[in-house]
Structures are given as C-alpha cells and as structure tokens.
Scaffold this motif. Sequence first.
Motif, short mmCIF file in Angstrom:
data_model
loop_
_atom_site.label_atom_id
_atom_site.label_comp_id
_atom_site.label_asym_id
_atom_site.label_seq_id
_atom_site.Cartn_x
_atom_site.Cartn_y
_atom_site.Cartn_z
N GLU A 84 0.84 -1.21 0.00
CA GLU A 84 0.00 0.00 0.00
C GLU A 84 0.87 1.26 0.00
O GLU A 84 0.53 2.26 -0.62
CB GLU A 84 -0.95 0.01 1.21
CG GLU A 84 -1.95 -1.12 1.25
CD GLU A 84 -2.99 -1.07 0.13
OE1 GLU A 84 -3.12 -0.03 -0.53
OE2 GLU A 84 -3.66 -2.10 -0.09
N TYR A 85 2.00 1.18 0.71
CA TYR A 85 2.94 2.31 0.70
C TYR A 85 3.41 2.57 -0.74
O TYR A 85 3.43 3.70 -1.22
CB TYR A 85 4.12 2.00 1.63
CG TYR A 85 5.34 2.86 1.39
CD1 TYR A 85 5.37 4.19 1.80
CD2 TYR A 85 6.47 2.33 0.76
CE1 TYR A 85 6.51 4.98 1.58
CE2 TYR A 85 7.60 3.11 0.53
CZ TYR A 85 7.61 4.43 0.95
OH TYR A 85 8.71 5.20 0.71
N ARG A 86 3.76 1.48 -1.43
CA ARG A 86 4.23 1.63 -2.82
C ARG A 86 3.15 2.23 -3.71
O ARG A 86 3.43 3.01 -4.60
CB ARG A 86 4.64 0.27 -3.38
CG ARG A 86 5.96 -0.17 -2.83
CD ARG A 86 6.47 -1.39 -3.54
NE ARG A 86 7.56 -1.94 -2.77
CZ ARG A 86 8.02 -3.16 -2.87
NH1 ARG A 86 7.47 -3.99 -3.73
NH2 ARG A 86 9.02 -3.56 -2.14
N CYS A 87 1.90 1.82 -3.47
CA CYS A 87 0.79 2.39 -4.26
C CYS A 87 0.72 3.90 -4.07
O CYS A 87 0.51 4.66 -5.02
CB CYS A 87 -0.54 1.76 -3.84
SG CYS A 87 -0.76 0.11 -4.50
N GLY A 88 0.92 4.34 -2.84
CA GLY A 88 0.94 5.78 -2.58
C GLY A 88 2.10 6.44 -3.31
O GLY A 88 1.98 7.55 -3.85
N CYS A 89 3.25 5.73 -3.34
CA CYS A 89 4.42 6.29 -4.04
C CYS A 89 4.13 6.48 -5.53
O CYS A 89 4.63 7.43 -6.15
CB CYS A 89 5.63 5.37 -3.86
SG CYS A 89 6.24 5.37 -2.17
#
Length: 353
Positions: A177-182
Amino acid sequence: MTVVQVQASRSYEVLIGEGLLKEAGERIRAVTRAGTAVIVAGDIVWPLYGQRLSRSLEAAGFRVLSYVIPHGERSKNLETYGALLAFLAEHRVNRGDVLVALGGGVTGDLTGFAASTYQRGMDFVQVPTTLLAAVDSSVGGKTAVDLPTGKNQVGTFYQPSLVLCDLETLGTLPEEEYRCGCAEVIKYGVLGSAKLFNELELLPVREQLEHVIAECVRMKRDIVAADEFDRGRRQLLNLGHSVGHAVEACSGYTVLHGQAVAIGLAVVTRAAYERGLCFRNTLEAVLGILKKYGLPTEPGYSRAALEEAMLADKKLSGGQLRLIIPREIGHCEILPVPVEDIGVWLAAGGLQA
Ligand code: NAD
Ligand code: GLY
C-alpha cells in the motif's frame, strides 16, 4: 506540522504532522458546532486507530458513534452507502453533526458521498491513513461509490471541512500500500514538478514523508482551486489513470489502484516517446523511478482487452478520450484522442494485440 490552506467552494485546512489523532477532537471542534461525531472506518484501521480518535473526540465534548465497514474496494458500493445512511438515521444523526472518515481512499470516498447526500449535506472531516489518501483522495472533494459496471460511477464534488493527516498512522501501512501511494506521488512529480521528481530519486518517500505529502497537497490544492469541477486542468491528475483504470478493470480489481497507475504511467510515457512527444531521457527517468520504488510497468493484458475496458471509461466524452501526455518531467499536456485511435496509442505504448 505543515498547514496547507485549500480555497474551493469551501475553504479548509490540510494539517500534516505527527500526533494529530490525539488532537483531532479539539481541531474538529474548531471547525464545527456538531453535537455528534460519527467515525467511519474500515475493519483493519478501526482496531489500530479508532479508540485514539474516539477518545480525543469525546474529550472535546462530542457524542461519538462509530460505523465499521469491511476493508477494501468491495465496501465502496451503494449497499454499504445505504447501510451507513440507515445507521445515521437510526441514531438520529442530523445535518448539523459531522462524519469523520478514518482510513484510506475507500473510506474517504464513501464517507464523503454519504456526508454530501445525508439530509442534503452535512460536514465531514478526512483523516487519511494511507499515503494515497494523504496525497490525493482526502483533498479536493471528489466523493464516490462504485457500480457493478465501473468505479466511481456515482458521486459528488463535496469538500471536507478539515483534513488531518497524522503521519504516525502511515507507520502501519503494508509495504504494498505504501508503494501504491508512491505511484501517486511519482505522478505528481511527472505532471508538475521536476524538483519533487528529483527529490524522489534522491531519497525514498518514507524518509521525507511530511515534505512530500505537503508538496503533493499543495500541487493538488492549486489544481483544485483552478478547476474544482474537473472541466479542464484538473484532468492532469488523471495522468496514468486512463490505462490504469483499464488495467484495474481487466484484473477484476485485484491489481491495486497505485500499481495500475504505475503501469498506466509507463504505457503512456512509452507511447509519448514513440510518437515523438517526449525525449528518451524522460521515458528512462519515468521507467527508472517506477522500478526504484518496486512498481510494475507492464500491464499483462492484451491491447484488445485494455482497449475494450478503456472504451467503458466514464472519462470518454464526445467520442474522445483526454489522454494526459508527459512532455518532460514536470510538464504534461492534455491531448484529446479520438476513440478509434486508442488502439494505435496502446500499440505505441508497447501493448501486443
Ligand atoms: P484503501 O482505502 O482500500 O486502503 C488500502 C488498504 O490499506 C485497506 O485494506 C485498508 O484497510 C488498509 N489501511 C489503511 N490505512 C492503514 C494503516 N494506516 N495501516 C494499516 N492498514 C491500513 O485504498 P487507498 O489506496 O487508500 O484508496 C483507494 C481508493 O481511493 C479507490 O477507491 C480510489 O478510487 C480512491 N481514490 C479517490 C480519489 C479522490 O480524489 N477522491 C483519488 C484517488 C483514489
Ligand atoms: N484524483 C483525481 C482528482 O482528484 O481529480
């Protein structure tokens, strides 16, 4: 703490910093005279942060109710929306009260839509707990639920009264999910800020979280101030989304939104390069940063499948798709593409028939 002031049909502050959940009660009290605050949260976020927010609201004198929904996109539908409205009515919540969306974009979109329609509109506050919600969905007032035929097909433009982004909550976000935000953060760099793009290349987002979120929110703030109702410039925020939404649809929504945006960004930049609209170094920079952040760049679906999904997109109008084209890092243009040319663009983007 960083404060970003948004000027739209409603003016409000976006607060970004550590420990804001504990201060939420008094900060929300400052923007509403509501007697009751209803927290809407997903079943993953509620056990993590629900009590902290609840206690803070109670300490500020609110009667606090909570409504917990199953996590994920499957809750962003008319059924959950109807059940939430019924809950509000059963508990005698009135239009002078306030809804508080605690969670990611799913919770924020659903809660905002409920707030904009319940008794013809009541206040709501966004408390984003995903990076994607912090940089994008919690700001700007797009609310929605999905229909079986597609995402976000019912919704409103309805601004929150306040956005509280407590950076501590992002600490429990799963890596994916962090990567999706990135992916959304990278999108901002490509569409409007070579400076931000360079900063993302030099230092991971998590090591400059407050600065990066604040930069993205400021960019979105400026775009929303110029075009709140999405008639022109706001469409720039759809960079990577036309192909991205098609990838999400083809996958039956198993590919996450941010992953799909990354793929869409890669495809559209490849197409721009192939069609002579950007230089090779722009393409290399986009593919390079997506790789660096562990994001996908290949759709894994055929050109025909993606084309069909794109033809069902609500952003098509007058037989044209408004494709967002990177011309260089920090500068994109909106290009109307006739629907009959979508296949040609996808082929230029590297898609096999
Ligand atoms: P999400 O809301 O589904 O959250 C992703 C997952 O992370 C969920 O399982 C959630 O339970 C979990 N989660 C959330 N916060 C957490 C935390 N702090 N710790 C641990 N787990 C946590 O997804 P999202 O990516 O935030 O939002 C995607 C949605 O946002 C889509 O529906 C998309 O259409 C919408 N969206 C809206 C706008 C807008 O302008 N309104 C913009 C972009 C996206
Ligand atoms: N996330 C797209 C928009 O707010 O317009």
